[in-house]
Design a protein around this motif. Sequence first.
Motif, PDB file in Angstrom:
ATOM      1  N   ALA A 102      10.297  -0.365  -3.285  1.00 15.11           N
ATOM      2  CA  ALA A 102       8.703  -0.552  -3.201  1.00 15.11           C
ATOM      3  C   ALA A 102       7.632  -0.817  -2.679  1.00 15.11           C
ATOM      4  N   MET A 103       8.042  -0.988  -1.275  1.00 13.40           N
ATOM      5  CA  MET A 103       7.437  -0.685  -0.055  1.00 13.40           C
ATOM      6  C   MET A 103       7.208   0.963   0.168  1.00 13.40           C
ATOM      7  N   GLU A 117       4.141   2.958   0.656  1.00 12.11           N
ATOM      8  CA  GLU A 117       3.385   4.012   1.363  1.00 12.11           C
ATOM      9  C   GLU A 117       3.590   5.341   0.849  1.00 12.11           C
ATOM     10  N   MET A 118       3.366   5.312  -0.106  1.00 11.14           N
ATOM     11  CA  MET A 118       4.105   7.327  -0.664  1.00 11.14           C
ATOM     12  C   MET A 118       2.561   7.188  -1.114  1.00 11.14           C
ATOM     13  N   MET A 119       2.165   6.859  -1.828  1.00  6.02           N
ATOM     14  CA  MET A 119       0.973   6.374  -2.654  1.00  6.02           C
ATOM     15  C   MET A 119      -0.194   6.004  -1.594  1.00  6.02           C
ATOM     16  N   LYS A 120      -0.369   5.318  -0.816  1.00  2.00           N
ATOM     17  CA  LYS A 120      -1.119   5.482  -0.016  1.00  2.00           C
ATOM     18  C   LYS A 120      -1.294   6.469   0.955  1.00  2.00           C
ATOM     19  N   ASN A 121      -0.328   7.317   1.184  1.00  2.59           N
ATOM     20  CA  ASN A 121      -0.329   8.572   2.411  1.00  2.59           C
ATOM     21  C   ASN A 121      -0.823   9.704   0.613  1.00  2.59           C
TER      22      ASN A 121
END
Length: 78
Positions: A65-66, A70-74
């Motif tokens: 999930a983390m 992170e991927m979505m934030k990037n």
Amino acid sequence: MRPEVYQYIKQDRELHHFLRVNPKWYRKLSRDPSLLSQMEKDSKVFYGKTFPQRMDRIQNNMNMAMMMLEMMKNFNSK
């Protein structure tokens, strides 16, 4: 195997399946029915139901999930 031991095992689907997958337990329980509790412990390990195994699974899910966050934030920052 004693009928009461087999009846107890048949009441629990996972325990019955574990017995069918591991035939050595037929012999062990036929010789010593008091080993039923040991068979139940081995079954829990086999199905991943021990506390450490559950904690590992939760940890792996949290890590996944983390990583997704992170991927979505990037992705959103580009």
